[in-house]
Design a protein around this motif. Structure first.
Motif, PDB file in Angstrom:
ATOM      1  N   GLY A  21      18.092  22.208   0.032  1.00  0.00           N
ATOM      2  CA  GLY A  21      19.210  22.252   0.139  1.00  0.00           C
ATOM      3  C   GLY A  21      20.207  22.312  -1.374  1.00  0.00           C
ATOM      4  N   CYS A  22      21.120  21.687  -1.445  1.00  0.00           N
ATOM      5  CA  CYS A  22      21.817  21.704  -2.756  1.00  0.00           C
ATOM      6  C   CYS A  22      22.012  20.622  -3.357  1.00  0.00           C
ATOM      7  CB  CYS A  22      23.170  22.787  -2.413  1.00  0.00           C
ATOM      8  SG  CYS A  22      23.852  23.455  -3.938  1.00  0.00           S
ATOM      9  N   ALA A  44      19.325  17.433   2.282  1.00  0.00           N
ATOM     10  CA  ALA A  44      19.115  18.039   0.995  1.00  0.00           C
ATOM     11  C   ALA A  44      18.304  17.003   0.225  1.00  0.00           C
ATOM     12  CB  ALA A  44      20.362  17.941   0.421  1.00  0.00           C
TER      13      ALA A  44
END
Length: 109
Positions: A21-22, A44
């Motif tokens: 994820g981010c 994430a």
């Protein structure tokens, strides 16, 4: 020195340190210190990494995360602090259904 994280640009770093994820930090950084307020959305993570030359403190502001620390796992909830000393390894995962938010401090050596 006062930092207003609300006025800092939020960066979007995909798969930070091999995570998923981010990672979304708002960060102050100089040659001595990194100080950030950051978010991880559901699913994430920050990848497992070793602090060879520095340490890190993570203070959970909102939500519930899981810290992998050396050979174990610890739940980290709002109001709690995780410390990763120099020479140790850790990661942070958001396994919940809500975005987590935390402060992190990394003194540079």
């Amino acid at each position: 020195m006062i930092f207003n994280f609300d006025n800092m640009e939020e960066k979007m770093i995909p798969e930070f340190k091999g995570g998923s994820g981010c990672f979304r930090p708002r960060m102050f950084s100089d040659e001595h210190m990194k100080i950030m307020r950051a978010r991880l959305e559901p699913g994430a993570s920050i990848g497992f990494h070793t602090h060879d030359t520095n340490s890190e403190i993570i203070f959970m502001l909102r939500g519930r995360g899981v810290v992998l620390y050396d050979d174990g796992a610890e739940e980290l909830v709002a109001g709690q602090c995780h410390y990763c000393p120099k020479g140790h390894s850790h990661s942070l995962r958001n396994e919940s259904a809500e975005t987590i938010e935390f402060y992190a401090v990394v003194p540079e050596q």
